[in-house]
Write an enzyme that holds these catalytic residues in place. Sequence first.
Site, mmCIF file in Angstrom:
data_model
loop_
_atom_site.group_PDB
_atom_site.id
_atom_site.type_symbol
_atom_site.label_atom_id
_atom_site.label_comp_id
_atom_site.label_asym_id
_atom_site.label_seq_id
_atom_site.Cartn_x
_atom_site.Cartn_y
_atom_site.Cartn_z
ATOM 1 N N ASP A 81 29.953 20.913 39.974
ATOM 2 C CA ASP A 81 30.105 22.355 39.776
ATOM 3 C C ASP A 81 31.269 22.623 38.824
ATOM 4 O O ASP A 81 32.329 21.989 38.917
ATOM 5 C CB ASP A 81 30.365 23.023 41.130
ATOM 6 C CG ASP A 81 30.370 24.530 41.051
ATOM 7 O OD1 ASP A 81 29.691 25.091 40.162
ATOM 8 O OD2 ASP A 81 31.045 25.170 41.892
ATOM 9 N N HIS A 181 34.895 35.077 41.934
ATOM 10 C CA HIS A 181 35.181 33.882 42.712
ATOM 11 C C HIS A 181 36.212 34.213 43.798
ATOM 12 O O HIS A 181 37.187 34.914 43.557
ATOM 13 C CB HIS A 181 35.752 32.777 41.811
ATOM 14 C CG HIS A 181 34.747 32.158 40.909
ATOM 15 N ND1 HIS A 181 34.854 32.201 39.540
ATOM 16 C CD2 HIS A 181 33.604 31.488 41.181
ATOM 17 C CE1 HIS A 181 33.818 31.561 39.003
ATOM 18 N NE2 HIS A 181 33.042 31.126 39.974
#
Length: 285
Positions: A81, A181
Amino acid sequence: MLISLSEALSYAETHGGGLAAVNTPFFEALLATIDVGERAGVPIVLAFAQSHEKYVSIEEIGPAMVALASRSEAPFVVHVDHGEDIEYIRTGLDIGFTSAMIDGSLRPYEENVALTRAVVEMAHERGADVEGEIGAMSGNENGDPSQGIADETLYTRPQEAADFVARTGVDCLAASFGTVHGLYRREPRLDYELIEQLRRAAGVPLVMHGGSGLKPQEYRACIDRGVRKINYYTYAAKAALDAARDALEGEDTYVFSDVAVRARQGVREDVGRFVQALAPRAGAL
């Protein structure tokens, strides 16, 4: 069992659900997410972000991720990721990861295209799938009160999404449409119309980053409009911390192993709810 990201995305598309992609940079999170996958019987992505190198290296935890996924009867993708460069992604694929995200979203557009195309060529030669990203999101993974609000000027533009996919050959696209995020400072405002436009323009499954902290109905609304993979980390890690704090206060806690068991349980419960929220309407659990 190890499966490809394309297989997992196809399952989500066919069943009208979302694919849970859980970052597991500590062993209790990895074990807990495996537990959830084996109970759910749906594909799950075990992810490790390059930014988590400060906790543990991919060379240390990556082989464990691949080994545990391989020996399980449940289907798992093992995914790099937010890889920042092609060499880091190559390291993950050498370990046995089955897919990777190259994040060039903060680079100039043409540089992002060139880097992503190079990663796609390298990964596809190895039979691995690639996720790219355009648009950008703010972050608040460490609770910084100055962060955690989406910036609409950074949202992904549909025409650019179409051009990016055509020129890079990515298998799915991470886009910016209202999430951030980490921890939110205020209620997220997702641009559902933009999601529909992006899905039509891109022609590949969309990926939501910053999946922590949303309501089940918000996940469902995004899935219904074309999001097929949703990334998750911060709230699972917070669940581990909350459970560990509870264990530390217990009179019967004498060794760290007791705390680790409680942390695993906290992640298992939190990720289980997340996977259930993304399941097809008929329910997978």
